[in-house]
Structures are given as structure tokens and as C-alpha cells.
Write a protein that holds these residues in place. Structure first.
Motif, PDB file in Angstrom:
ATOM      1  N   ALA A 174      47.236 -41.614  80.045  1.00  0.00           N
ATOM      2  CA  ALA A 174      46.743 -41.520  78.668  1.00  0.00           C
ATOM      3  C   ALA A 174      45.221 -41.500  78.638  1.00  0.00           C
ATOM      4  O   ALA A 174      44.600 -40.710  77.904  1.00  0.00           O
ATOM      5  N   GLU A 175      44.587 -42.349  79.453  1.00  0.00           N
ATOM      6  CA  GLU A 175      43.125 -42.404  79.486  1.00  0.00           C
ATOM      7  C   GLU A 175      42.539 -41.118  80.058  1.00  0.00           C
ATOM      8  O   GLU A 175      41.528 -40.609  79.557  1.00  0.00           O
ATOM      9  N   LYS A 176      43.162 -40.585  81.108  1.00  0.00           N
ATOM     10  CA  LYS A 176      42.657 -39.362  81.730  1.00  0.00           C
ATOM     11  C   LYS A 176      42.750 -38.165  80.793  1.00  0.00           C
ATOM     12  O   LYS A 176      41.877 -37.293  80.788  1.00  0.00           O
ATOM     13  N   LEU A 177      43.847 -38.090  80.045  1.00  0.00           N
ATOM     14  CA  LEU A 177      44.076 -36.927  79.186  1.00  0.00           C
ATOM     15  C   LEU A 177      43.618 -37.154  77.747  1.00  0.00           C
ATOM     16  O   LEU A 177      43.767 -36.261  76.902  1.00  0.00           O
ATOM     17  N   THR A 178      43.097 -38.349  77.480  1.00  0.00           N
ATOM     18  CA  THR A 178      42.616 -38.726  76.141  1.00  0.00           C
ATOM     19  C   THR A 178      43.723 -38.549  75.093  1.00  0.00           C
ATOM     20  O   THR A 178      43.541 -37.893  74.055  1.00  0.00           O
ATOM     21  N   ILE A 179      44.874 -39.107  75.415  1.00  0.00           N
ATOM     22  CA  ILE A 179      45.998 -39.120  74.479  1.00  0.00           C
ATOM     23  C   ILE A 179      46.580 -40.531  74.469  1.00  0.00           C
ATOM     24  O   ILE A 179      46.197 -41.384  75.272  1.00  0.00           O
ATOM     25  N   SER A 180      47.512 -40.793  73.568  1.00  0.00           N
ATOM     26  CA  SER A 180      48.097 -42.132  73.478  1.00  0.00           C
ATOM     27  C   SER A 180      49.182 -42.325  74.531  1.00  0.00           C
ATOM     28  O   SER A 180      49.747 -41.344  75.046  1.00  0.00           O
ATOM     29  N   VAL A 181      49.460 -43.579  74.835  1.00  0.00           N
ATOM     30  CA  VAL A 181      50.526 -43.892  75.790  1.00  0.00           C
ATOM     31  C   VAL A 181      51.862 -43.377  75.260  1.00  0.00           C
ATOM     32  O   VAL A 181      52.687 -42.857  76.027  1.00  0.00           O
ATOM     33  N   LYS A 182      52.062 -43.493  73.971  1.00  0.00           N
ATOM     34  CA  LYS A 182      53.305 -43.012  73.358  1.00  0.00           C
ATOM     35  C   LYS A 182      53.460 -41.502  73.563  1.00  0.00           C
ATOM     36  O   LYS A 182      54.565 -41.006  73.847  1.00  0.00           O
ATOM     37  N   THR A 183      52.366 -40.763  73.460  1.00  0.00           N
ATOM     38  CA  THR A 183      52.416 -39.315  73.670  1.00  0.00           C
ATOM     39  C   THR A 183      52.746 -38.995  75.126  1.00  0.00           C
ATOM     40  O   THR A 183      53.510 -38.062  75.418  1.00  0.00           O
ATOM     41  N   VAL A 184      52.166 -39.784  76.047  1.00  0.00           N
ATOM     42  CA  VAL A 184      52.481 -39.609  77.464  1.00  0.00           C
ATOM     43  C   VAL A 184      53.980 -39.804  77.691  1.00  0.00           C
ATOM     44  O   VAL A 184      54.624 -39.013  78.390  1.00  0.00           O
ATOM     45  N   GLU A 185      54.522 -40.859  77.097  1.00  0.00           N
ATOM     46  CA  GLU A 185      55.947 -41.150  77.263  1.00  0.00           C
ATOM     47  C   GLU A 185      56.811 -40.022  76.701  1.00  0.00           C
ATOM     48  O   GLU A 185      57.857 -39.679  77.269  1.00  0.00           O
ATOM     49  N   THR A 186      56.350 -39.437  75.597  1.00  0.00           N
ATOM     50  CA  THR A 186      57.088 -38.309  75.005  1.00  0.00           C
ATOM     51  C   THR A 186      57.071 -37.107  75.941  1.00  0.00           C
ATOM     52  O   THR A 186      58.107 -36.474  76.192  1.00  0.00           O
ATOM     53  N   HIS A 187      55.886 -36.780  76.465  1.00  0.00           N
ATOM     54  CA  HIS A 187      55.779 -35.662  77.405  1.00  0.00           C
ATOM     55  C   HIS A 187      56.640 -35.917  78.646  1.00  0.00           C
ATOM     56  O   HIS A 187      57.308 -35.009  79.147  1.00  0.00           O
ATOM     57  N   LYS A 188      56.590 -37.152  79.133  1.00  0.00           N
ATOM     58  CA  LYS A 188      57.363 -37.507  80.323  1.00  0.00           C
ATOM     59  C   LYS A 188      58.857 -37.325  80.070  1.00  0.00           C
ATOM     60  O   LYS A 188      59.574 -36.746  80.893  1.00  0.00           O
ATOM     61  N   GLY A 189      59.321 -37.790  78.913  1.00  0.00           N
ATOM     62  CA  GLY A 189      60.736 -37.633  78.576  1.00  0.00           C
ATOM     63  C   GLY A 189      61.134 -36.177  78.459  1.00  0.00           C
ATOM     64  O   GLY A 189      62.194 -35.766  78.945  1.00  0.00           O
ATOM     65  N   ASN A 190      60.261 -35.377  77.831  1.00  0.00           N
ATOM     66  CA  ASN A 190      60.561 -33.952  77.655  1.00  0.00           C
ATOM     67  C   ASN A 190      60.619 -33.211  78.992  1.00  0.00           C
ATOM     68  O   ASN A 190      61.525 -32.406  79.236  1.00  0.00           O
ATOM     69  N   LEU A 191      59.627 -33.486  79.867  1.00  0.00           N
ATOM     70  CA  LEU A 191      59.601 -32.748  81.140  1.00  0.00           C
ATOM     71  C   LEU A 191      60.756 -33.160  82.046  1.00  0.00           C
ATOM     72  O   LEU A 191      61.320 -32.329  82.764  1.00  0.00           O
ATOM     73  N   MET A 192      61.151 -34.444  81.988  1.00  0.00           N
ATOM     74  CA  MET A 192      62.285 -34.886  82.805  1.00  0.00           C
ATOM     75  C   MET A 192      63.587 -34.261  82.305  1.00  0.00           C
ATOM     76  O   MET A 192      64.463 -33.910  83.099  1.00  0.00           O
ATOM     77  N   GLU A 193      63.674 -34.094  81.008  1.00  0.00           N
ATOM     78  CA  GLU A 193      64.870 -33.449  80.442  1.00  0.00           C
ATOM     79  C   GLU A 193      64.913 -31.974  80.828  1.00  0.00           C
ATOM     80  O   GLU A 193      65.961 -31.451  81.220  1.00  0.00           O
ATOM     81  N   LYS A 194      63.765 -31.294  80.761  1.00  0.00           N
ATOM     82  CA  LYS A 194      63.718 -29.874  81.124  1.00  0.00           C
ATOM     83  C   LYS A 194      64.015 -29.655  82.606  1.00  0.00           C
ATOM     84  O   LYS A 194      64.679 -28.688  82.981  1.00  0.00           O
ATOM     85  N   LEU A 195      63.522 -30.581  83.438  1.00  0.00           N
ATOM     86  CA  LEU A 195      63.730 -30.447  84.878  1.00  0.00           C
ATOM     87  C   LEU A 195      65.062 -31.041  85.327  1.00  0.00           C
ATOM     88  O   LEU A 195      65.436 -30.921  86.488  1.00  0.00           O
ATOM     89  N   GLN A 196      65.734 -31.721  84.409  1.00  0.00           N
ATOM     90  CA  GLN A 196      67.017 -32.364  84.702  1.00  0.00           C
ATOM     91  C   GLN A 196      66.856 -33.386  85.835  1.00  0.00           C
ATOM     92  O   GLN A 196      67.652 -33.429  86.781  1.00  0.00           O
ATOM     93  N   MET A 197      65.832 -34.213  85.697  1.00  0.00           N
ATOM     94  CA  MET A 197      65.549 -35.256  86.680  1.00  0.00           C
ATOM     95  C   MET A 197      65.472 -36.605  85.994  1.00  0.00           C
ATOM     96  O   MET A 197      65.145 -36.701  84.809  1.00  0.00           O
TER      97      MET A 197
END
Length: 217
Positions: A174-197
């Protein structure tokens, strides 16, 4: 004549390899190095055809880092990774770093000589068990459709994936990308779902194969 540099932290190993290669008129060992930085410097001076590079060198620059840097400096130099690790992760990382081949230290002498000749011609060489695993990996990926999943990720999701694979926690990302932790968690959930991991190790392995960790492959 194939000009060769040997890069290995064990003097006895280098001596044995030099004796073996010196028995073949079409090969010449033009230099020896005990760690990656020394190997890079020698290669720049001597312009070899092939560098036989040990993967694990605890003192100085390791084989993967040296391979990656050397290929940027001298892209025409072929690098054959010498390793005791018959492990898929090391194999992928060696290829990503720019190596032309990978051979086990336990391989027969004839196999090593053949591997050097192959990479010197610009061909790729993988030891037989590695080739079999790569084929199995490709077939499994094709069956599951995973070979296309990377294209489903957004640019931001790819950034998050790269940082996760490099070991950063959500807060650090979140600090590196200047976004919130919640947004990071959302991106993480989305990419894991897309990659089926479902796990971090799966993400790390995927990132390695896609060349996201800085080894260029």
C-alpha cells in the motif's frame, strides 16, 4: 575452438572441469573465477563463447545474479548453469536469468561436453528430467487454461502480484503504490480469483515463470 570460462567457488571442481575440457581439442578454458563478480569481469576481458556458471556461490555474487548481469553486458555469451539442485524453481529462475542451459553436477562427462557444444552453437540445453518436467508443466497449464490467465490481470493487479511475490506485506505494498491496505486486499483477491490460486507459494511460482521478479526471463 570453444572458449570457456569456469565460474565455481570450489577450486577442486574447477580443476576437474578444466582437466576434462582440456582433453578436447575443440575446447579451451581461457579463465577461471571463484564468484560471480570475478566471472563477469573475466568475461568482459576475455570474451568467451561459454561461461559454465555454478548456481550456488555463497561468497560474492551468486550464479543467478551474475548470469542476469552478464547477459545484459555481453548478450552473445552463452551461459550454462551448473547445479546440484534438481528442482523446478531453480530451473525456471536460471532460464529467467538468461541462461542457455542447465545441467546437474552429477551428470556424466559426455553429457556436460554435449551441453557445452549445444549452447556454444546458440541452442538451449536442459537435462532430461528438467525437460520432462517442463513438458508436464506446459501440458497441465494448457489443460487448465492457465497459460492465458496473465492477460486477464490489470496493470495494477500485476504490480500487486509482483510485490506479493517479492515478499512484501499488504501494508508495505500500500505504501509503495500509494493506495490503501483495503485496496491492496481487493486487488489481491481479484488477481487470485483470476489466476485460480489460493496461496502465496502459488503466486510466487507463477510470478517466477512470468519473469516478474527481476531475472529478465
Amino acid at each position: 575452438m570453444i572458449k570457456i570460462i569456469l565460474c565455481d567457488d570450489h577450486a577442486v571442481v574447477r580443476m576437474g572441469l578444466k582437466m576434462l575440457l582440456s582433453n578436447h581439442r575443440e575446447m579451451e578454458v581461457v579463465g577461471e573465477a571463484s564468484e560471480g563478480n570475478e566471472g563477469i569481469q573475466l568475461a568482459q576481458e576475455l570474451k568467451p563463447d561459454v561461461v559454465v556458471m555454478d548456481l550456488s556461490m555463497p561468497h560474492g555474487k551468486d550464479g543467478l545474479s551474475a548470469t542476469s548481469e552478464l547477459k545484459k553486458l555481453l548478450p552473445n555469451v552463452q551461459i550454462l548453469i551448473l547445479t546440484m539442485h534438481d528442482d523446478e524453481e531453480y530451473l525456471f529462475r536460471a532460464i529467467q536469468a538468461g541462461a542457455s542451459g542447465c545441467i546437474l553436477k552429477s551428470a556424466p562427462h559426455d553429457e556436460l561436453l554435449g551441453a557445452i557444444k549445444m549452447v556454444a552453437k546458440g541452442d538451449a540445453y536442459l537435462h532430461p528430467s528438467a525437460t520432462k518436467r517442463l513438458m508436464e508443466e506446459y501440458i497441465d497449464s494448457a489443460k487448465q487454461g492457465n497459460h492465458d490467465t496473465f492477460s486477464l490481470l490489470s496493470d495494477r493487479e500485476r504490480e500487486v502480484l509482483t510485490l506479493i511475490a517479492k515478499g512484501y506485506a499488504n501494508k508495505e505494498i500500500a505504501e509503495k503504490l500509494t493506495i490503501s491496505v483495503k485496496t491492496v486486499e481487493t486487488h489481491k483477491g481479484n488477481l487470485m480469483e483470476k489466476l485460480q490460486m489460493k496461496t502465496r507459494p502459488e503466486l510466487v511460482a507463477f510470478a517466477l515463470k512470468k519473469g516478474l521478479l527481476g531475472y529478465g526471463m
